[in-house]
Design a protein around this motif. Structure first.
Motif, PDB file in Angstrom:
ATOM      1  N   THR A  11       0.848  -1.189   0.000  1.00 17.88           N
ATOM      2  CA  THR A  11       0.000   0.000   0.000  1.00 17.88           C
ATOM      3  C   THR A  11       0.883   1.239   0.000  1.00 17.88           C
ATOM      4  OG1 THR A  11      -1.832  -1.082   1.112  1.00 17.88           O
ATOM      5  CG2 THR A  11      -1.714   1.301   1.357  1.00 17.88           C
ATOM      6  N   LYS A  12       0.525   2.231  -0.823  1.00 18.12           N
ATOM      7  CA  LYS A  12       1.303   3.459  -0.949  1.00 18.12           C
ATOM      8  C   LYS A  12       0.612   4.589  -0.201  1.00 18.12           C
ATOM      9  CE  LYS A  12       1.444   5.786  -4.931  1.00 18.12           C
ATOM     10  NZ  LYS A  12       1.838   6.170  -6.307  1.00 18.12           N
ATOM     11  N   ALA A  13       1.407   5.423   0.487  1.00 12.10           N
ATOM     12  CA  ALA A  13       0.874   6.589   1.188  1.00 12.10           C
ATOM     13  C   ALA A  13       1.841   7.752   1.025  1.00 12.10           C
ATOM     14  CB  ALA A  13       0.673   6.272   2.664  1.00 12.10           C
ATOM     15  N   SER A  14       1.349   8.960   1.251  1.00 15.83           N
ATOM     16  CA  SER A  14       2.187  10.150   1.089  1.00 15.83           C
ATOM     17  C   SER A  14       2.937  10.521   2.363  1.00 15.83           C
ATOM     18  CB  SER A  14       1.344  11.331   0.619  1.00 15.83           C
ATOM     19  OG  SER A  14       0.325  11.588   1.555  1.00 15.83           O
ATOM     20  N   SER A  15       2.603   9.877   3.492  1.00 20.13           N
ATOM     21  CA  SER A  15       3.328  10.125   4.736  1.00 20.13           C
ATOM     22  C   SER A  15       3.401   8.845   5.558  1.00 20.13           C
ATOM     23  CB  SER A  15       2.651  11.223   5.559  1.00 20.13           C
ATOM     24  OG  SER A  15       1.444  10.757   6.122  1.00 20.13           O
ATOM     25  N   VAL A  16       4.395   8.761   6.415  1.00 19.13           N
ATOM     26  CA  VAL A  16       4.566   7.595   7.271  1.00 19.13           C
ATOM     27  C   VAL A  16       3.380   7.466   8.218  1.00 19.13           C
ATOM     28  CG1 VAL A  16       5.996   6.542   9.070  1.00 19.13           C
ATOM     29  CG2 VAL A  16       7.079   7.672   7.137  1.00 19.13           C
ATOM     30  N   SER A  17       2.934   8.589   8.765  1.00 22.38           N
ATOM     31  CA  SER A  17       1.826   8.543   9.730  1.00 22.38           C
ATOM     32  C   SER A  17       0.525   8.069   9.101  1.00 22.38           C
ATOM     33  CB  SER A  17       1.634   9.896  10.416  1.00 22.38           C
ATOM     34  OG  SER A  17       1.304  10.885   9.471  1.00 22.38           O
ATOM     35  N   SER A  18       0.240   8.462   7.875  1.00 23.16           N
ATOM     36  CA  SER A  18      -0.994   7.993   7.240  1.00 23.16           C
ATOM     37  C   SER A  18      -0.894   6.514   6.886  1.00 23.16           C
ATOM     38  CB  SER A  18      -1.342   8.834   6.008  1.00 23.16           C
ATOM     39  OG  SER A  18      -0.380   8.691   5.008  1.00 23.16           O
ATOM     40  N   LEU A  19       0.304   6.048   6.525  1.00 20.27           N
ATOM     41  CA  LEU A  19       0.485   4.631   6.216  1.00 20.27           C
ATOM     42  C   LEU A  19       0.322   3.771   7.465  1.00 20.27           C
ATOM     43  CD1 LEU A  19       1.387   2.442   4.106  1.00 20.27           C
ATOM     44  CD2 LEU A  19       3.691   2.779   5.020  1.00 20.27           C
ATOM     45  N   THR A  20       1.024   4.113   8.521  1.00 16.58           N
ATOM     46  CA  THR A  20       1.068   3.271   9.718  1.00 16.58           C
ATOM     47  C   THR A  20      -0.156   3.404  10.619  1.00 16.58           C
ATOM     48  OG1 THR A  20       2.378   4.930  10.891  1.00 16.58           O
ATOM     49  CG2 THR A  20       3.586   3.173   9.746  1.00 16.58           C
ATOM     50  N   SER A  21      -1.084   4.271  10.268  1.00 21.54           N
ATOM     51  CA  SER A  21      -2.299   4.411  11.079  1.00 21.54           C
ATOM     52  C   SER A  21      -3.430   3.495  10.598  1.00 21.54           C
ATOM     53  CB  SER A  21      -2.782   5.866  11.072  1.00 21.54           C
ATOM     54  OG  SER A  21      -3.188   6.238   9.770  1.00 21.54           O
ATOM     55  N   SER A  22      -3.249   2.853   9.455  1.00 17.64           N
ATOM     56  CA  SER A  22      -4.303   2.010   8.881  1.00 17.64           C
ATOM     57  C   SER A  22      -3.999   0.531   9.057  1.00 17.64           C
ATOM     58  CB  SER A  22      -4.442   2.295   7.384  1.00 17.64           C
ATOM     59  OG  SER A  22      -4.726   3.651   7.167  1.00 17.64           O
ATOM     60  N   SER A  23      -5.068  -0.275   9.079  1.00 20.15           N
ATOM     61  CA  SER A  23      -4.925  -1.727   9.175  1.00 20.15           C
ATOM     62  C   SER A  23      -4.428  -2.306   7.854  1.00 20.15           C
ATOM     63  CB  SER A  23      -6.266  -2.381   9.510  1.00 20.15           C
ATOM     64  OG  SER A  23      -6.658  -2.024  10.802  1.00 20.15           O
ATOM     65  N   CYS A  24      -3.626  -3.367   7.956  1.00 16.07           N
ATOM     66  CA  CYS A  24      -3.064  -4.028   6.787  1.00 16.07           C
ATOM     67  C   CYS A  24      -3.797  -5.336   6.507  1.00 16.07           C
ATOM     68  CB  CYS A  24      -1.578  -4.309   7.021  1.00 16.07           C
ATOM     69  SG  CYS A  24      -0.769  -5.130   5.643  1.00 16.07           S
ATOM     70  N   TYR A  25      -4.262  -5.505   5.292  1.00 21.50           N
ATOM     71  CA  TYR A  25      -5.003  -6.712   4.923  1.00 21.50           C
ATOM     72  C   TYR A  25      -4.092  -7.912   4.698  1.00 21.50           C
ATOM     73  CZ  TYR A  25      -3.782  -5.488   0.092  1.00 21.50           C
ATOM     74  OH  TYR A  25      -3.110  -5.167  -1.056  1.00 21.50           O
ATOM     75  N   ARG A  26      -2.781  -7.704   4.631  1.00 21.80           N
ATOM     76  CA  ARG A  26      -1.824  -8.812   4.496  1.00 21.80           C
ATOM     77  C   ARG A  26      -0.889  -8.897   5.706  1.00 21.80           C
ATOM     78  NH1 ARG A  26       0.016  -7.961  -1.628  1.00 21.80           N
ATOM     79  NH2 ARG A  26      -1.882  -8.657  -2.627  1.00 21.80           N
ATOM     80  N   HIS A  27      -1.338  -8.416   6.843  1.00 22.32           N
ATOM     81  CA  HIS A  27      -0.513  -8.457   8.056  1.00 22.32           C
ATOM     82  C   HIS A  27      -0.208  -9.909   8.407  1.00 22.32           C
ATOM     83  CE1 HIS A  27       0.686  -7.930  12.242  1.00 22.32           C
ATOM     84  NE2 HIS A  27       1.012  -6.703  11.880  1.00 22.32           N
ATOM     85  N   PRO A  28       1.012 -10.215   8.896  1.00 21.04           N
ATOM     86  CA  PRO A  28       1.364 -11.596   9.235  1.00 21.04           C
ATOM     87  C   PRO A  28       0.429 -12.253  10.257  1.00 21.04           C
ATOM     88  CG  PRO A  28       3.321 -10.213   9.256  1.00 21.04           C
ATOM     89  CD  PRO A  28       2.145  -9.308   9.055  1.00 21.04           C
ATOM     90  N   ASN A  29      -0.185 -11.479  11.122  1.00 26.45           N
ATOM     91  CA  ASN A  29      -1.115 -12.040  12.119  1.00 26.45           C
ATOM     92  C   ASN A  29      -2.517 -12.250  11.566  1.00 26.45           C
ATOM     93  OD1 ASN A  29       0.943 -11.983  13.996  1.00 26.45           O
ATOM     94  ND2 ASN A  29       0.333 -10.004  14.827  1.00 26.45           N
ATOM     95  N   GLY A  30      -2.753 -11.790  10.339  1.00 26.87           N
ATOM     96  CA  GLY A  30      -4.066 -11.922   9.714  1.00 26.87           C
ATOM     97  C   GLY A  30      -4.611 -10.575   9.295  1.00 26.87           C
ATOM     98  N   ALA A  31      -5.562 -10.602   8.395  1.00 28.95           N
ATOM     99  CA  ALA A  31      -6.164  -9.371   7.880  1.00 28.95           C
ATOM    100  C   ALA A  31      -6.810  -8.580   9.013  1.00 28.95           C
ATOM    101  CB  ALA A  31      -7.199  -9.694   6.823  1.00 28.95           C
ATOM    102  N   GLY A  32      -6.474  -7.308   9.096  1.00 25.83           N
ATOM    103  CA  GLY A  32      -7.053  -6.430  10.106  1.00 25.83           C
ATOM    104  C   GLY A  32      -6.515  -6.643  11.510  1.00 25.83           C
ATOM    105  N   LYS A  33      -5.485  -7.474  11.677  1.00 25.84           N
ATOM    106  CA  LYS A  33      -4.953  -7.753  13.014  1.00 25.84           C
ATOM    107  C   LYS A  33      -3.655  -7.001  13.294  1.00 25.84           C
ATOM    108  CE  LYS A  33      -7.188 -12.157  13.574  1.00 25.84           C
ATOM    109  NZ  LYS A  33      -7.048 -13.586  13.840  1.00 25.84           N
ATOM    110  N   GLY A  34      -3.359  -6.019  12.479  1.00 26.73           N
ATOM    111  CA  GLY A  34      -2.165  -5.202  12.675  1.00 26.73           C
ATOM    112  C   GLY A  34      -2.140  -4.063  11.674  1.00 26.73           C
ATOM    113  N   LYS A  35      -1.291  -3.111  11.922  1.00 24.95           N
ATOM    114  CA  LYS A  35      -1.168  -1.922  11.061  1.00 24.95           C
ATOM    115  C   LYS A  35      -0.149  -2.186   9.950  1.00 24.95           C
ATOM    116  CE  LYS A  35      -3.644   0.658  13.913  1.00 24.95           C
ATOM    117  NZ  LYS A  35      -4.933   1.151  13.573  1.00 24.95           N
ATOM    118  N   HIS A  36      -0.170  -1.297   8.959  1.00 27.10           N
ATOM    119  CA  HIS A  36       0.827  -1.356   7.897  1.00 27.10           C
ATOM    120  C   HIS A  36       2.215  -1.185   8.505  1.00 27.10           C
ATOM    121  CE1 HIS A  36      -1.944  -1.349   4.548  1.00 27.10           C
ATOM    122  NE2 HIS A  36      -2.559  -0.279   5.012  1.00 27.10           N
TER     123      HIS A  36
END
Length: 83
Positions: A11-36
């Protein structure tokens, strides 16, 4: 303006804070179980898996597939981009 990418899904974002504030659908713990997770490498024309050497034109397409040399075992984790 710099682009910032998630190491897990591309996922691409224009700032680190906007990227890391959202849930990641491919997170190693499962979809929605961690941030980008911030990819700390530079933008490239090709990304290489740090476990097996598979190449892809984007982080998203690289991390979409299982890695046969993943530390958790074959088919038990996705490709991960090298820096």
């Amino acid at each position: 303006m710099a682009n910032y990418y998630c190491e897990n899904c591309g996922t691409k974002a224009s700032s680190v804070s906007s990227l890391t504030s959202s849930s990641c659908y491919r997170h190693p713990n499962g979809a929605g179980k961690g941030k980008h997770k911030l990819y700390e490498g530079s933008e490239k024309s090709q990304y290489t898996c740090k476990y097996c050497g598979t190449k892809s034109s984007s982080i998203s397409s690289l991390t979409n597939n299982s890695c046969y040399r993943h530390p958790n075992g074959a088919g038990k984790g996705k490709h991960a981009p090298s820096l």
